[in-house]
Design an enzyme around this catalytic site. Sequence first.
Site, PDB file in Angstrom:
ATOM      1  N   ASP A  14       0.866  -1.169   0.000  1.00 22.09           N
ATOM      2  CA  ASP A  14       0.000   0.000   0.000  1.00 22.09           C
ATOM      3  C   ASP A  14       0.912   1.231   0.000  1.00 22.09           C
ATOM      4  O   ASP A  14       2.124   1.126   0.234  1.00 22.09           O
ATOM      5  CB  ASP A  14      -0.882  -0.035   1.247  1.00 22.09           C
ATOM      6  CG  ASP A  14      -1.740   1.203   1.394  1.00 22.09           C
ATOM      7  OD1 ASP A  14      -2.451   1.552   0.441  1.00 22.09           O
ATOM      8  OD2 ASP A  14      -1.677   1.828   2.461  1.00 22.09           O
ATOM      9  N   ASP A  16      -0.265   5.175   0.968  1.00 23.71           N
ATOM     10  CA  ASP A  16      -0.560   6.109   2.047  1.00 23.71           C
ATOM     11  C   ASP A  16      -0.701   5.384   3.380  1.00 23.71           C
ATOM     12  O   ASP A  16      -1.494   4.447   3.508  1.00 23.71           O
ATOM     13  CB  ASP A  16      -1.871   6.858   1.755  1.00 23.71           C
ATOM     14  CG  ASP A  16      -1.805   7.655   0.475  1.00 23.71           C
ATOM     15  OD1 ASP A  16      -1.651   8.872   0.542  1.00 23.71           O
ATOM     16  OD2 ASP A  16      -1.891   7.040  -0.612  1.00 23.71           O
TER      17      ASP A  16
END
Length: 222
Positions: A14, A16
Amino acid sequence: MHAILQGKRLIAFDLDGTLIDSVPDLAVAVRHALDDVGLPVPGEERVRDWVGNGAQVLIERALTWALSVAPGQALQATAYEAFMCHYAAAPNALTQLYPGVRTALHDLYKAGYSLVLITNKPERFIAPILGHFDLLPLFTHCLGGDSLAEKKPSPLPLLYMAQRLDTPPSASVMVGDSRHDIAAGKAAGFTTVALPYGYNHGEPIEHSQPDLIISSLLALTE
């Protein structure tokens, strides 16, 4: 390398809340967007609880907070376009890598793992952000929240990436900070690794029961 990587070939990350703390720049863009439509603006810590499901949901949450009711489609569209313009103007002004990220990614890359990025952030922002931190060459492929028909917590982006790299889910790992990352990983049959420092709407990441929780990406390389 960590024992959980034994037999693994693909590691999906991922963005953020996992690799970068982007909330300061996101909060600025949200404040500008709401100000543009004449609504009260939230503080950074409030925005932090809204991040993780893509830009459309972020703006919907901000508008709902400002209005105390769900926004209409026209207002949603106007505020979203304003947000996209403001964020595109300065996506890296305040964003920082989390400690250990650069070293861990380089070490994993050198060890021969295929590194991919699967984020719910719009695809147009991925290359500018990773390029700003000189990390883009480490990733074989990148997917944004608008790259495919579905985004996390759907397993579709993970399964798409595994198929594209001819890697079975059993040899793949999903690394993230939120319940959406872990849910997507579990549904795709990936091993799941969670970081507790990111954006998970105030919910402890252990509630999602990942296969492993680490305090830093460096733990994967030790």
